[in-house]
Design a protein around this motif. Sequence first.
Motif, PDB file in Angstrom:
ATOM      1  N   ILE A 140      -3.478   8.524   3.707  1.00 53.16           N
ATOM      2  CA  ILE A 140      -2.917   8.049   4.971  1.00 53.16           C
ATOM      3  C   ILE A 140      -1.398   7.990   4.879  1.00 53.16           C
ATOM      4  CG2 ILE A 140      -2.720   6.063   6.535  1.00 53.16           C
ATOM      5  CD1 ILE A 140      -5.656   5.424   5.854  1.00 53.16           C
ATOM      6  N   PHE A 141      -0.888   7.490   3.773  1.00 57.26           N
ATOM      7  CA  PHE A 141       0.558   7.307   3.617  1.00 57.26           C
ATOM      8  C   PHE A 141       1.250   8.555   3.047  1.00 57.26           C
ATOM      9  CE2 PHE A 141      -1.144   2.962   3.274  1.00 57.26           C
ATOM     10  CZ  PHE A 141      -0.385   2.355   4.238  1.00 57.26           C
ATOM     11  N   SER A 142       0.509   9.383   2.327  1.00 58.16           N
ATOM     12  CA  SER A 142       1.184  10.456   1.597  1.00 58.16           C
ATOM     13  C   SER A 142       0.345  11.727   1.468  1.00 58.16           C
ATOM     14  CB  SER A 142       1.570   9.956   0.202  1.00 58.16           C
ATOM     15  OG  SER A 142       0.432   9.464  -0.490  1.00 58.16           O
ATOM     16  N   PRO A 143       0.081  12.393   2.588  1.00 58.94           N
ATOM     17  CA  PRO A 143      -0.579  13.698   2.481  1.00 58.94           C
ATOM     18  C   PRO A 143       0.427  14.721   1.934  1.00 58.94           C
ATOM     19  CG  PRO A 143       0.017  13.281   4.748  1.00 58.94           C
ATOM     20  CD  PRO A 143       0.343  12.023   3.972  1.00 58.94           C
ATOM     21  N   GLY A 144      -0.094  15.851   1.521  1.00 55.07           N
ATOM     22  CA  GLY A 144       0.779  16.917   1.043  1.00 55.07           C
ATOM     23  C   GLY A 144       0.696  17.155  -0.446  1.00 55.07           C
ATOM     24  N   PHE A 145      -0.078  16.354  -1.130  1.00 54.48           N
ATOM     25  CA  PHE A 145      -0.160  16.496  -2.574  1.00 54.48           C
ATOM     26  C   PHE A 145      -1.424  17.226  -3.027  1.00 54.48           C
ATOM     27  CE2 PHE A 145       2.908  13.221  -1.911  1.00 54.48           C
ATOM     28  CZ  PHE A 145       3.817  13.393  -2.941  1.00 54.48           C
ATOM     29  N   GLY A 146      -2.310  17.542  -2.095  1.00 55.99           N
ATOM     30  CA  GLY A 146      -3.533  18.252  -2.453  1.00 55.99           C
ATOM     31  C   GLY A 146      -4.460  17.389  -3.272  1.00 55.99           C
ATOM     32  N   GLU A 147      -5.389  18.023  -3.935  1.00 49.63           N
ATOM     33  CA  GLU A 147      -6.371  17.324  -4.761  1.00 49.63           C
ATOM     34  C   GLU A 147      -5.763  17.041  -6.126  1.00 49.63           C
ATOM     35  OE1 GLU A 147      -9.313  16.213  -3.873  1.00 49.63           O
ATOM     36  OE2 GLU A 147      -9.294  17.116  -1.889  1.00 49.63           O
ATOM     37  N   PRO A 148      -5.887  15.824  -6.634  1.00 48.01           N
ATOM     38  CA  PRO A 148      -5.382  15.546  -7.985  1.00 48.01           C
ATOM     39  C   PRO A 148      -6.211  16.269  -9.029  1.00 48.01           C
ATOM     40  CG  PRO A 148      -6.537  13.633  -7.139  1.00 48.01           C
ATOM     41  CD  PRO A 148      -6.491  14.651  -6.021  1.00 48.01           C
ATOM     42  N   LEU A 201       0.824  -1.206   0.000  1.00 49.37           N
ATOM     43  CA  LEU A 201       0.000   0.000   0.000  1.00 49.37           C
ATOM     44  C   LEU A 201       0.860   1.260   0.000  1.00 49.37           C
ATOM     45  CD1 LEU A 201      -2.912  -1.051   2.389  1.00 49.37           C
ATOM     46  CD2 LEU A 201      -2.902  -0.957  -0.117  1.00 49.37           C
ATOM     47  N   LEU A 202       2.027   1.183   0.608  1.00 47.58           N
ATOM     48  CA  LEU A 202       2.969   2.294   0.578  1.00 47.58           C
ATOM     49  C   LEU A 202       3.456   2.520  -0.851  1.00 47.58           C
ATOM     50  CD1 LEU A 202       4.605   4.049   2.861  1.00 47.58           C
ATOM     51  CD2 LEU A 202       6.488   2.610   2.103  1.00 47.58           C
ATOM     52  N   VAL A 203       3.838   1.442  -1.524  1.00 42.03           N
ATOM     53  CA  VAL A 203       4.302   1.545  -2.912  1.00 42.03           C
ATOM     54  C   VAL A 203       3.171   2.042  -3.810  1.00 42.03           C
ATOM     55  CG1 VAL A 203       5.170   0.250  -4.894  1.00 42.03           C
ATOM     56  CG2 VAL A 203       6.092  -0.199  -2.617  1.00 42.03           C
ATOM     57  N   ALA A 204       1.977   1.505  -3.641  1.00 43.85           N
ATOM     58  CA  ALA A 204       0.842   1.947  -4.457  1.00 43.85           C
ATOM     59  C   ALA A 204       0.549   3.425  -4.224  1.00 43.85           C
ATOM     60  CB  ALA A 204      -0.393   1.099  -4.150  1.00 43.85           C
ATOM     61  N   SER A 205       0.702   3.889  -2.991  1.00 45.72           N
ATOM     62  CA  SER A 205       0.506   5.319  -2.707  1.00 45.72           C
ATOM     63  C   SER A 205       1.549   6.155  -3.438  1.00 45.72           C
ATOM     64  CB  SER A 205       0.585   5.579  -1.203  1.00 45.72           C
ATOM     65  OG  SER A 205      -0.477   4.943  -0.534  1.00 45.72           O
ATOM     66  N   ALA A 206       2.795   5.698  -3.437  1.00 43.25           N
ATOM     67  CA  ALA A 206       3.854   6.416  -4.152  1.00 43.25           C
ATOM     68  C   ALA A 206       3.584   6.429  -5.658  1.00 43.25           C
ATOM     69  CB  ALA A 206       5.213   5.787  -3.848  1.00 43.25           C
ATOM     70  N   LEU A 207       3.150   5.290  -6.202  1.00 44.41           N
ATOM     71  CA  LEU A 207       2.796   5.231  -7.622  1.00 44.41           C
ATOM     72  C   LEU A 207       1.664   6.202  -7.951  1.00 44.41           C
ATOM     73  CD1 LEU A 207       2.803   1.388  -8.380  1.00 44.41           C
ATOM     74  CD2 LEU A 207       4.240   3.113  -9.490  1.00 44.41           C
ATOM     75  N   ARG A 208       0.664   6.213  -7.076  1.00 44.00           N
ATOM     76  CA  ARG A 208      -0.486   7.100  -7.294  1.00 44.00           C
ATOM     77  C   ARG A 208      -0.045   8.556  -7.287  1.00 44.00           C
ATOM     78  NH1 ARG A 208      -5.306   9.488  -6.310  1.00 44.00           N
ATOM     79  NH2 ARG A 208      -7.000   8.216  -7.093  1.00 44.00           N
ATOM     80  N   ARG A 209       0.775   8.927  -6.307  1.00 46.17           N
ATOM     81  CA  ARG A 209       1.236  10.312  -6.222  1.00 46.17           C
ATOM     82  C   ARG A 209       2.100  10.695  -7.432  1.00 46.17           C
ATOM     83  NH1 ARG A 209      -2.714  12.053  -3.261  1.00 46.17           N
ATOM     84  NH2 ARG A 209      -2.456  11.755  -1.031  1.00 46.17           N
ATOM     85  N   ARG A 210       2.928   9.758  -7.896  1.00 38.90           N
ATOM     86  CA  ARG A 210       3.746  10.030  -9.078  1.00 38.90           C
ATOM     87  C   ARG A 210       2.839  10.249 -10.291  1.00 38.90           C
ATOM     88  NH1 ARG A 210       7.152   9.876 -12.926  1.00 38.90           N
ATOM     89  NH2 ARG A 210       9.379   9.893 -12.594  1.00 38.90           N
ATOM     90  N   GLU A 221      -0.251  11.286 -10.265  1.00 43.76           N
ATOM     91  CA  GLU A 221      -0.940  12.569 -10.104  1.00 43.76           C
ATOM     92  C   GLU A 221      -0.035  13.729 -10.510  1.00 43.76           C
ATOM     93  OE1 GLU A 221      -3.791  11.137  -6.408  1.00 43.76           O
ATOM     94  OE2 GLU A 221      -2.122  12.481  -6.003  1.00 43.76           O
ATOM     95  N   LEU A 222       1.236  13.663 -10.111  1.00 47.81           N
ATOM     96  CA  LEU A 222       2.162  14.745 -10.460  1.00 47.81           C
ATOM     97  C   LEU A 222       2.447  14.779 -11.960  1.00 47.81           C
ATOM     98  CD1 LEU A 222       4.801  14.693  -7.574  1.00 47.81           C
ATOM     99  CD2 LEU A 222       3.049  16.423  -8.005  1.00 47.81           C
ATOM    100  N   MET A 223       2.480  13.613 -12.586  1.00 50.47           N
ATOM    101  CA  MET A 223       2.820  13.542 -14.007  1.00 50.47           C
ATOM    102  C   MET A 223       1.629  13.848 -14.917  1.00 50.47           C
ATOM    103  SD  MET A 223       5.998  13.034 -14.032  1.00 50.47           S
ATOM    104  CE  MET A 223       6.213  12.780 -15.774  1.00 50.47           C
ATOM    105  N   GLY A 224       0.481  13.310 -14.588  1.00 46.27           N
ATOM    106  CA  GLY A 224      -0.634  13.473 -15.524  1.00 46.27           C
ATOM    107  C   GLY A 224      -1.990  13.649 -14.894  1.00 46.27           C
ATOM    108  N   GLY A 225      -2.041  13.642 -13.590  1.00 49.72           N
ATOM    109  CA  GLY A 225      -3.326  13.847 -12.929  1.00 49.72           C
ATOM    110  C   GLY A 225      -4.051  12.556 -12.617  1.00 49.72           C
ATOM    111  N   ARG A 226      -5.306  12.695 -12.323  1.00 48.03           N
ATOM    112  CA  ARG A 226      -6.167  11.601 -11.879  1.00 48.03           C
ATOM    113  C   ARG A 226      -6.255  10.461 -12.893  1.00 48.03           C
ATOM    114  NH1 ARG A 226     -10.501  12.473  -8.170  1.00 48.03           N
ATOM    115  NH2 ARG A 226      -9.950  14.653  -8.437  1.00 48.03           N
ATOM    116  N   HIS A 227      -6.109  10.775 -14.171  1.00 47.60           N
ATOM    117  CA  HIS A 227      -6.291   9.763 -15.211  1.00 47.60           C
ATOM    118  C   HIS A 227      -4.980   9.245 -15.792  1.00 47.60           C
ATOM    119  CE1 HIS A 227     -10.507  10.575 -14.825  1.00 47.60           C
ATOM    120  NE2 HIS A 227     -10.281  11.846 -15.037  1.00 47.60           N
TER     121      HIS A 227
END
Length: 170
Positions: A161-169, A119-128, A130-136
Amino acid sequence: ATATIDLYERDRPACERHQRDLDEFLRAPFAFVPVWRSHVLLLRALCALCAAEQRPAREALLAQAATDLDAVQALGLRCFVDAVCLARAGLAALRQERVRALELLDDVIGSAEAQAQPLLVASALRRRGELMGGRHDPLTTRADDLMRERGVLHPERMARIFSPGFGEPS
């Protein structure tokens, strides 16, 4: 436990209260056990990042988060290395340091130790993603699929839970 729920729900005022309230725990005698101290310092840093997401005057919260993350790192428990790295990515994102945030996310994604914490890795993937292309972005979708495979109903909330600080995607 309530701090984790408030991170999940992105209750910023509650996270700010938790961030302050955890000071009391850190003065308790059992808070000198490194694993407990690390856990509480990490949780306090995560709450500070959540609280800082929509505060214009947030530098004090960001400074506290950075200090707490430094303290966890100084305690030297390997089981916290990737969680601290992921939290530092959120700190970098809030400071508009996008390249640094991406580097830290890549560190977590590529960490052999983090692989034991899907879940930590999946959170990092999700945040990456979001930063690269957003929700989609395909990475965001992949991360959500990984979380759903583990029974997570709301991946975006789990990532908080694992990665606050990124705001809304976007």
